[in-house]
Design a protein around this motif. Structure first.
Motif, PDB file in Angstrom:
ATOM      1  N   LEU A 261      42.402  38.318  45.768  1.00 47.11           N
ATOM      2  CA  LEU A 261      41.004  38.143  45.126  1.00 47.11           C
ATOM      3  C   LEU A 261      40.972  37.472  43.989  1.00 47.11           C
ATOM      4  CD1 LEU A 261      40.419  42.226  45.115  1.00 47.11           C
ATOM      5  CD2 LEU A 261      39.597  40.329  46.853  1.00 47.11           C
ATOM      6  N   ALA A 262      41.932  36.563  43.656  1.00 53.00           N
ATOM      7  CA  ALA A 262      42.060  35.461  42.578  1.00 53.00           C
ATOM      8  C   ALA A 262      40.933  34.608  42.808  1.00 53.00           C
ATOM      9  CB  ALA A 262      43.285  35.026  42.418  1.00 53.00           C
ATOM     10  N   GLY A 263      40.809  33.829  43.885  1.00 51.30           N
ATOM     11  CA  GLY A 263      39.791  33.055  43.977  1.00 51.30           C
ATOM     12  C   GLY A 263      38.365  33.433  43.900  1.00 51.30           C
ATOM     13  N   VAL A 264      38.106  34.382  44.499  1.00 60.26           N
ATOM     14  CA  VAL A 264      36.566  35.064  44.493  1.00 60.26           C
ATOM     15  C   VAL A 264      36.228  35.422  42.907  1.00 60.26           C
ATOM     16  CG1 VAL A 264      36.363  35.455  46.930  1.00 60.26           C
ATOM     17  CG2 VAL A 264      37.339  37.301  45.312  1.00 60.26           C
TER      18      VAL A 264
ATOM     19  N   HIS B 200      39.283  35.655  53.404  1.00 64.32           N
ATOM     20  CA  HIS B 200      39.258  35.580  51.936  1.00 64.32           C
ATOM     21  C   HIS B 200      39.066  34.155  51.369  1.00 64.32           C
ATOM     22  CE1 HIS B 200      41.050  39.473  50.667  1.00 64.32           C
ATOM     23  NE2 HIS B 200      40.536  39.816  51.614  1.00 64.32           N
ATOM     24  N   GLN B 201      39.658  33.267  52.160  1.00 65.32           N
ATOM     25  CA  GLN B 201      39.271  31.864  51.785  1.00 65.32           C
ATOM     26  C   GLN B 201      37.719  31.463  52.125  1.00 65.32           C
ATOM     27  OE1 GLN B 201      42.445  30.129  54.507  1.00 65.32           O
ATOM     28  NE2 GLN B 201      43.653  29.817  52.794  1.00 65.32           N
TER      29      GLN B 201
ATOM     30  N   TRP C 114      46.050  51.803  39.666  1.00 68.74           N
ATOM     31  CA  TRP C 114      44.974  50.756  39.408  1.00 68.74           C
ATOM     32  C   TRP C 114      44.829  50.149  40.637  1.00 68.74           C
ATOM     33  CZ3 TRP C 114      43.696  49.828  34.129  1.00 68.74           C
ATOM     34  CH2 TRP C 114      42.689  48.729  34.014  1.00 68.74           C
ATOM     35  N   ASN C 115      43.450  50.545  41.263  1.00 71.12           N
ATOM     36  CA  ASN C 115      43.176  49.784  42.291  1.00 71.12           C
ATOM     37  C   ASN C 115      42.396  48.331  42.088  1.00 71.12           C
ATOM     38  OD1 ASN C 115      42.572  49.654  45.028  1.00 71.12           O
ATOM     39  ND2 ASN C 115      40.201  50.178  44.704  1.00 71.12           N
ATOM     40  N   VAL C 116      42.715  47.443  42.426  1.00 68.87           N
ATOM     41  CA  VAL C 116      42.345  45.962  41.775  1.00 68.87           C
ATOM     42  C   VAL C 116      41.029  45.517  42.332  1.00 68.87           C
ATOM     43  CG1 VAL C 116      44.642  45.250  41.229  1.00 68.87           C
ATOM     44  CG2 VAL C 116      43.514  44.584  43.488  1.00 68.87           C
ATOM     45  N   GLY C 117      40.589  46.325  43.718  1.00 69.67           N
ATOM     46  CA  GLY C 117      39.397  45.654  44.346  1.00 69.67           C
ATOM     47  C   GLY C 117      39.445  46.009  45.938  1.00 69.67           C
ATOM     48  N   THR C 118      38.342  45.545  46.530  1.00 63.45           N
ATOM     49  CA  THR C 118      38.335  45.708  47.836  1.00 63.45           C
ATOM     50  C   THR C 118      38.039  44.353  48.542  1.00 63.45           C
ATOM     51  OG1 THR C 118      37.182  47.056  49.402  1.00 63.45           O
ATOM     52  CG2 THR C 118      35.868  46.133  47.885  1.00 63.45           C
ATOM     53  N   ASP C 119      38.285  44.368  49.941  1.00 61.67           N
ATOM     54  CA  ASP C 119      38.003  42.980  50.726  1.00 61.67           C
ATOM     55  C   ASP C 119      36.680  42.674  50.416  1.00 61.67           C
ATOM     56  OD1 ASP C 119      40.527  42.588  51.970  1.00 61.67           O
ATOM     57  OD2 ASP C 119      39.852  44.586  52.893  1.00 61.67           O
TER      58      ASP C 119
END
Length: 279
Positions: A86-89, A115-116, A264-269
Motif C-alpha cells: 500500500l505504500a505506492g497508493v 496494486h501497481q 493494527w490493520n494497515v488497510g485493505t486492497d
C-alpha cells in the motif's frame, strides 16, 4: 521458507541511544505545527480483539506519508513499489493533496499487478526495471532521484518523519496490553513500540528476514506462506484487509481473552477503477 532467519537483538534502531520517553518526545516534536488530514485511528472490537481499522482510510502509510511529504522541500517523490503493498497508493494520496509529483520504480513482469495498476491510476509515473531483488531496485531509484533532483523515500517509508506520523496517531489511543502486527521493514512496529513502551509486541514476518535493529523488542513469528500468496479463506479476519499481508496475522491472535489485545490493520486492497490499465 525464505523469511525465517531473523536478527533478534532486542534493539529498536529508531530509538538508538535515547530512552523510550526521549524517543517519543523527539518524534512528537517533529509533528509540531502539523495537522494530519486523516481522522484519529478508529478501534472496532472483533472476537474480543481491538482492531485499528485503517482500512477505513487509504491506509496507515498515509499517516506516515502525510507528515513526510508535507515536510520535505522537494516537489518530486521517488519510491520503489513492490508488486504488492500500500505504500505506492499512500504516497500518491498524500502527494496529490499538495500537488507533488510521484515517480515509482517497479519490478517488471509479463503483466503488472493490481496494486501497481492502482498506483498508476492514482497519478504515479511508473518506471519498470527487471531486477533480481528489491534492494537492486532501491539502488536504481535512489540514483535516479539524485540525478533528477527528486526526494528518494527508502523502502517501507523508513524515514523519521514517517515514524513520527505513526507515533502521533498511536498516541491518540490508550496503550494496549498486547499488540499484533504484520512486519516487513518494521517501520510500523518500531513506531508503535515507541508510542506504547509498556505493551508486549508480536510481529508476523510475511516478506523478508529482519536485520539488525528492525524488530525492536517484539517477538517474531515467521509466516510460512510466500509473500504474494493470499491467506487461506478459512483464516481471513472478519474485516477488510490486505489478503497477502495483515490477513496473515489474524490466525495467530488469541480471541476473547479479556486482555487488551490489539491488532493494527494497515488497510485493505485498493480498488482499481480502470482494469484496462493492467492490459
Amino acid at each position: 521458507m525464505s523469511h525465517n532467519n531473523h536478527v533478534i537483538d532486542g534493539l529498536n534502531k529508531d530509538v538508538g541511544l535515547m530512552s523510550w520517553k526521549e524517543a517519543k518526545d523527539y518524534y512528537l516534536s517533529l509533528c509540531e505545527g502539523w495537522t494530519p488530514y486523516n481522522p484519529d485511528p478508529v478501534i472496532i472490537e472483533h472476537d474480543g480483539v481491538q482492531v485499528v481499522r485503517d482500512d477505513l482510510i487509504v491506509g496507515t502509510k498515509t499517516r506516515a506519508g502525510d507528515l513526510l511529504v508535507a515536510k520535505i522541500k522537494s516537489n518530486h517523490i521517488v519510491y520503489s513499489q513492490p508488486r504488492v503493498g500500500l505504500a505506492g497508493v499512500s504516497i500518491c494520496d498524500t502527494a496529490n493533496r499538495i500537488h507533488k509529483k510521484v515517480t515509482l520504480f517497479m519490478p517488471s513482469s509479463k503483466k503488472i499487478s493490481p496494486h501497481q495498476a492502482c498506483c498508476i491510476e492514482r497519478g504515479a509515473t511508473p518506471i519498470f526495471e527487471r531486477i533480481a531483488a528489491m534492494p537492486n531496485l532501491n539502488r536504481l531509484a535512489e540514483k535516479w532521484a539524485k540525478d533528477n533532483n527528486a526526494f528518494f523515500v527508502p523502502l517501507g517509508l523508513r524515514h523519521e518523519y514517517a515514524t513520527a506520523g505513526i507515533i502521533h496517531a498511536a498516541s491518540k489511543l490508550p496503550e494496549p496490553d498486547e499488540v499484533y502486527v504484520a512486519i516487513s521493514t518494521g517501520v510500523l512496529t518500531r513506531a508503535l513500540q515507541i508510542a506504547w513502551p509498556n505493551a508486549k509486541f508480536t510481529c508476523i514476518a510475511v516478506a523478508r528476514n529482519l536485520k539488525e535493529g528492525e524488530l525492536g523488542r517484539a517477538t517474531v513469528i515467521s509466516e510460512p506462506l510466500d509473500f504474494q500468496t493470499p491467506e487461506k479463506k478459512e483464516n481471513l479476519p472478519p474485516f477488510p484487509t490486505v489478503i497477502t499481508y495483515d490477513a496473515k496475522v489474524w490466525k495467530y491472535i488469541p480471541k476473547n481473552t479479556g486482555k487488551k489485545i490489539l491488532m493494527w490493520n494497515v488497510g485493505t486492497d485498493p480498488v482499481l477503477k480502470d482494469a484496462s490499465i493492467i492490459d
